[in-house]
Scaffold this motif. Structure first.
Motif, PDB file in Angstrom:
ATOM      1  N   PHE A 420      29.744 -12.141   4.971  1.00 48.62           N
ATOM      2  CA  PHE A 420      28.418 -13.141   5.353  1.00 48.62           C
ATOM      3  C   PHE A 420      27.081 -12.507   4.661  1.00 48.62           C
ATOM      4  CE2 PHE A 420      30.891 -10.840   9.300  1.00 48.62           C
ATOM      5  CZ  PHE A 420      31.489 -12.043   9.357  1.00 48.62           C
ATOM      6  N   GLU A 421      27.010 -11.421   2.926  1.00 44.89           N
ATOM      7  CA  GLU A 421      25.727 -12.280   2.684  1.00 44.89           C
ATOM      8  C   GLU A 421      25.799 -12.999   2.059  1.00 44.89           C
ATOM      9  OE1 GLU A 421      23.708  -7.840   1.417  1.00 44.89           O
ATOM     10  OE2 GLU A 421      26.380  -7.542   1.999  1.00 44.89           O
ATOM     11  N   GLU A 422      27.168 -13.744   1.907  1.00 49.85           N
ATOM     12  CA  GLU A 422      27.351 -15.019   0.254  1.00 49.85           C
ATOM     13  C   GLU A 422      27.134 -15.887   1.176  1.00 49.85           C
ATOM     14  OE1 GLU A 422      30.244 -15.123  -2.794  1.00 49.85           O
ATOM     15  OE2 GLU A 422      31.212 -13.373  -1.269  1.00 49.85           O
ATOM     16  N   LEU A 423      27.608 -16.066   2.636  1.00 50.61           N
ATOM     17  CA  LEU A 423      27.989 -16.726   3.320  1.00 50.61           C
ATOM     18  C   LEU A 423      26.021 -17.450   3.966  1.00 50.61           C
ATOM     19  CD1 LEU A 423      30.825 -16.618   5.854  1.00 50.61           C
ATOM     20  CD2 LEU A 423      30.458 -18.081   4.070  1.00 50.61           C
ATOM     21  N   LEU A 424      25.349 -16.704   3.818  1.00 52.20           N
ATOM     22  CA  LEU A 424      23.853 -16.900   4.154  1.00 52.20           C
ATOM     23  C   LEU A 424      23.551 -17.354   2.991  1.00 52.20           C
ATOM     24  CD1 LEU A 424      22.827 -13.637   5.794  1.00 52.20           C
ATOM     25  CD2 LEU A 424      22.812 -16.041   7.038  1.00 52.20           C
ATOM     26  N   HIS A 425      23.394 -17.638   1.818  1.00 51.61           N
ATOM     27  CA  HIS A 425      23.265 -17.965   0.568  1.00 51.61           C
ATOM     28  C   HIS A 425      23.825 -19.814  -0.129  1.00 51.61           C
ATOM     29  CE1 HIS A 425      22.024 -14.713  -0.388  1.00 51.61           C
ATOM     30  NE2 HIS A 425      20.904 -14.405  -1.044  1.00 51.61           N
ATOM     31  N   GLU A 426      25.025 -20.535   1.331  1.00 53.13           N
ATOM     32  CA  GLU A 426      26.109 -21.654   1.430  1.00 53.13           C
ATOM     33  C   GLU A 426      24.848 -22.251   2.461  1.00 53.13           C
ATOM     34  OE1 GLU A 426      28.337 -22.644  -0.494  1.00 53.13           O
ATOM     35  OE2 GLU A 426      28.427 -20.895  -1.652  1.00 53.13           O
ATOM     36  N   PRO A 427      24.157 -23.753   1.523  1.00 45.57           N
ATOM     37  CA  PRO A 427      23.634 -24.840   1.749  1.00 45.57           C
ATOM     38  C   PRO A 427      24.075 -25.129   3.284  1.00 45.57           C
ATOM     39  CG  PRO A 427      23.857 -25.068  -0.478  1.00 45.57           C
ATOM     40  CD  PRO A 427      24.599 -23.906  -0.534  1.00 45.57           C
ATOM     41  N   ASP A 428      25.365 -25.394   2.913  1.00 51.63           N
ATOM     42  CA  ASP A 428      26.782 -25.600   3.763  1.00 51.63           C
ATOM     43  C   ASP A 428      25.822 -25.497   5.584  1.00 51.63           C
ATOM     44  OD1 ASP A 428      27.376 -28.383   2.765  1.00 51.63           O
ATOM     45  OD2 ASP A 428      29.099 -27.264   2.763  1.00 51.63           O
ATOM     46  N   PHE A 429      26.467 -23.405   5.518  1.00 48.25           N
ATOM     47  CA  PHE A 429      26.384 -22.860   6.043  1.00 48.25           C
ATOM     48  C   PHE A 429      24.265 -22.828   6.618  1.00 48.25           C
ATOM     49  CE2 PHE A 429      25.272 -18.505   8.555  1.00 48.25           C
ATOM     50  CZ  PHE A 429      25.954 -18.396   9.438  1.00 48.25           C
ATOM     51  N   ILE A 430      23.610 -22.831   5.517  1.00 52.29           N
ATOM     52  CA  ILE A 430      22.358 -23.171   6.017  1.00 52.29           C
ATOM     53  C   ILE A 430      21.741 -23.801   6.756  1.00 52.29           C
ATOM     54  CG2 ILE A 430      20.343 -22.872   4.421  1.00 52.29           C
ATOM     55  CD1 ILE A 430      21.245 -20.917   3.200  1.00 52.29           C
ATOM     56  N   SER A 431      22.054 -24.849   6.783  1.00 53.66           N
ATOM     57  CA  SER A 431      22.656 -26.355   6.970  1.00 53.66           C
ATOM     58  C   SER A 431      23.424 -26.517   9.126  1.00 53.66           C
ATOM     59  CB  SER A 431      22.347 -27.553   6.466  1.00 53.66           C
ATOM     60  OG  SER A 431      23.401 -27.904   6.159  1.00 53.66           O
ATOM     61  N   GLY A 432      23.900 -25.625   9.302  1.00 50.56           N
ATOM     62  CA  GLY A 432      24.074 -25.759  10.439  1.00 50.56           C
ATOM     63  C   GLY A 432      25.692 -26.491   9.753  1.00 50.56           C
ATOM     64  N   ASP A 433      25.826 -27.112   9.001  1.00 55.15           N
ATOM     65  CA  ASP A 433      27.388 -28.052   8.602  1.00 55.15           C
ATOM     66  C   ASP A 433      28.292 -27.857   8.389  1.00 55.15           C
ATOM     67  OD1 ASP A 433      28.267 -31.034   8.334  1.00 55.15           O
ATOM     68  OD2 ASP A 433      27.274 -31.114   6.645  1.00 55.15           O
ATOM     69  N   TYR A 434      29.188 -27.345   8.992  1.00 60.89           N
ATOM     70  CA  TYR A 434      30.449 -27.225   8.796  1.00 60.89           C
ATOM     71  C   TYR A 434      31.373 -27.124  10.059  1.00 60.89           C
ATOM     72  CZ  TYR A 434      29.071 -22.307  11.852  1.00 60.89           C
ATOM     73  OH  TYR A 434      28.133 -22.105  12.672  1.00 60.89           O
ATOM     74  N   ASN A 435      31.892 -27.026   9.981  1.00 60.79           N
ATOM     75  CA  ASN A 435      32.621 -27.450  10.970  1.00 60.79           C
ATOM     76  C   ASN A 435      34.857 -26.190  10.934  1.00 60.79           C
ATOM     77  OD1 ASN A 435      35.324 -28.228   9.003  1.00 60.79           O
ATOM     78  ND2 ASN A 435      34.522 -29.230   8.565  1.00 60.79           N
ATOM     79  N   ILE A 436      35.421 -26.068  11.709  1.00 57.27           N
ATOM     80  CA  ILE A 436      36.449 -24.855  12.105  1.00 57.27           C
ATOM     81  C   ILE A 436      37.651 -24.510  10.599  1.00 57.27           C
ATOM     82  CG2 ILE A 436      36.732 -24.765  14.666  1.00 57.27           C
ATOM     83  CD1 ILE A 436      39.742 -26.524  13.975  1.00 57.27           C
ATOM     84  N   ARG A 437      37.545 -25.517  10.007  1.00 58.09           N
ATOM     85  CA  ARG A 437      38.347 -25.656   8.379  1.00 58.09           C
ATOM     86  C   ARG A 437      37.054 -25.185   7.366  1.00 58.09           C
ATOM     87  NH1 ARG A 437      42.001 -27.507  11.393  1.00 58.09           N
ATOM     88  NH2 ARG A 437      41.570 -29.784  12.732  1.00 58.09           N
ATOM     89  N   TRP A 438      35.831 -25.069   7.904  1.00 62.77           N
ATOM     90  CA  TRP A 438      34.782 -25.140   6.312  1.00 62.77           C
ATOM     91  C   TRP A 438      35.497 -23.572   5.398  1.00 62.77           C
ATOM     92  CZ3 TRP A 438      31.323 -21.606   4.724  1.00 62.77           C
ATOM     93  CH2 TRP A 438      30.358 -22.146   3.534  1.00 62.77           C
ATOM     94  N   LEU A 439      35.166 -22.527   6.543  1.00 57.55           N
ATOM     95  CA  LEU A 439      35.236 -21.333   5.702  1.00 57.55           C
ATOM     96  C   LEU A 439      36.156 -21.200   4.908  1.00 57.55           C
ATOM     97  CD1 LEU A 439      34.447 -17.993   5.280  1.00 57.55           C
ATOM     98  CD2 LEU A 439      35.551 -17.411   7.192  1.00 57.55           C
ATOM     99  N   GLU A 440      38.206 -21.676   5.109  1.00 56.92           N
ATOM    100  CA  GLU A 440      39.094 -21.128   4.439  1.00 56.92           C
ATOM    101  C   GLU A 440      39.300 -22.563   3.384  1.00 56.92           C
ATOM    102  OE1 GLU A 440      42.474 -21.874   7.195  1.00 56.92           O
ATOM    103  OE2 GLU A 440      42.788 -19.831   7.785  1.00 56.92           O
TER     104      GLU A 440
END
Length: 450
Positions: A420-440
């Motif tokens: 989660f510490e890594e994900l909090l620096h990802e632009p897509d996650f910060i902007s909320g632009d993700y879907n159910i396949r984004w993490l994989e």
């Protein structure tokens, strides 16, 4: 109101239920396996009963042992939490047959929503939008071909009694349909003892949006807004937030009201969650969970409504303590599921917690039974805590989550905290632009950072 409640679960959810009971002046009974004798919920409960050895099948899933524990302690009601027996209609019936109260929906509603084919038909008749697909189960490959021919590929073959991604296969082309159909049926039989499957249109990049509802036996039904559970790995939720970055106020209230009215038509009682896939402005029903959800705290954070307290009140025959017009949505909340797993390989990491420090401060909540010296057993789900933060805005919630993760100390085992510490620096996650396949996709494209 009840004087004593037995909690038929373990871990953080058992502790969550215990806390609600104590705030209501209700005594608690903890049941536990031999492996959980030193668990925090056992140490805090007013009474505890060992119901069997470490294996869940011989303890937490052993219905006669749980009923016996309730009877010898004089408990009047049983709260099943989530997982284990929480969506077992037979268990709910047995509880009632022993003049105990099951804190949850009726056995009939549990059974209805446990059958994905029957559930889809029931909610469609009640006005909930569903994914295009077969009207019911598909018994033969020839039937599967006929249904698939009415839709554009890819299509999804799903187990009627499924969950957690098991018995679910995608056919990208007509040539892949036979293998997907046979594999889904075989997995469904192995996992659920039922090889019934159905077919739906496969959505390419949907979000996973769910609506929290709660209803009493007096006809009062309310929705508590949506949760966005799109950050997933292998169909398992990893992080949830409320509200969803993808919806506006009008969309939120529209799907909430559609869901509320449908649940009222079904005559449902208790807490429940109606789950949807959301793509291109449209909602498609997936399933209804007839229990408390792991991610319920994010809804509590933005509504200031205690869902466990409401569950207990409803089971005692009391009306909801609020009406739909009383529900106010304030701020933004995010929950991270902290698992005892390697943050990249997700291999389980049971063992002794040598050091533990919970983060704190304004808007921070950690639901966990951990303590220094606690030994995480290898027999159960790897969820060891839920870190929940709330902020006035999503940006504030993200900054608070980053701070809280930095404060949290869990040594001796690996956890998913660093993920989660890594994900909090990802632009897509910060902007909320993700879907159910984004993490994989992200996990496959990125390397662990040194």
């Amino acid at each position: 109101m009840f004087e004593k409640i037995l909690i038929a679960n373990r871990g953080e959810i058992a502790l969550r239920i215990h806390r609600a009971c104590k705030e209501m002046g209700i005594a608690t009974v903890a049941v536990h396996s031999e492996a959980d004798a030193n668990a925090m919920h056992v140490r805090l409960a007013d009474e505890s009963v060992c119901i069997g050895p470490a294996q869940a099948a011989q303890s937490y899933l052993k219905i006669p042992n749980i009923i016996a524990a309730a009877e010898i302690t004089g408990a009047q009601a049983i709260h099943p939490g989530y997982g284990f027996l929480s969506e077992n209609a037979k268990f709910a019936e047995i509880v009632e047959a022993h003049d105990l109260v099951f804190i949850g929906p009726t056995p009939d509603h549990i059974r209805l929503m446990g059958d994905k084919i029957a559930a889809k038909k029931a909610v469609a008749e009640a006005g909930i939008p569903t994914v295009p697909g077969s009207d019911g189960g598909v018994e033969t490959f020839e039937d599967a071909k006929k249904v698939a021919s009415t839709m554009d590929f890819p299509v999804l073959i799903k187990a009627a009694s499924g969950g957690g991604g098991r018995g679910m296969k995608v056919a990208q082309t007509p040539d892949q349909l036979k293998e997907a159909f046979d594999t889904a049926r075989a997995e469904a039989m192995a996992a659920f003892g039922d090889d019934a499957v159905y077919i739906e249109k496969y959505l390419g990049k949907p979000r996973h949006i769910e609506i929290q509802i709660i209803a009493d036996e007096h006809g009062n039904v309310a929705h508590l807004g949506e949760r966005d559970c799109s950050l997933q790995r292998r169909h398992q939720k990893v992080l949830e937030e409320a509200p969803s970055p993808a919806l506006n106020k009008e969309q939120r209230m529209e799907i909430g009201e559609i869901t509320r009215q449908a649940v009222a038509k079904l005559g449902y009682r208790g807490a429940g969650t109606v789950e949807y896939l959301y793509e291109d402005g449209k909602f498609y029903f997936i399933e209804m969970n007839t229990r408390l959800q792991v991610e319920h705290p994010v809804t509590e954070a933005i509504t200031n409504i205690d869902l466990v307290r409401e569950q207990i009140r409803i089971a005692a025959g009391m009306p909801l303590s609020f009406k739909q017009e009383d529900v106010q949505f304030n701020g933004w909340s995010i929950e991270c599921r902290i698992n005892a797993e390697d943050p990249r390989t997700f291999a389980p990491s049971p063992g002794e917690v040598t050091d533990f420090h919970a983060p704190g401060g304004l808007g921070v909540r950690l639901d966990s039974g951990l303590y220094a010296g606690y030994r995480i057993p290898p027999y159960y789900d790897s969820l060891i805590g839920k870190l929940i933060v709330r902020g006035a805005t999503r940006e504030e919630a993200l900054m608070r989550l980053r701070r809280a993760l930095g404060e949290m100390v869990i040594n001796g085992v690996k956890t998913t905290g660093p993920l989660f510490e890594e994900l909090l620096h990802e632009p897509d996650f910060i902007s909320g632009d993700y879907n159910i396949r984004w993490l994989e996709n992200w996990l496959s494209e990125t390397e662990p950072k040194s």
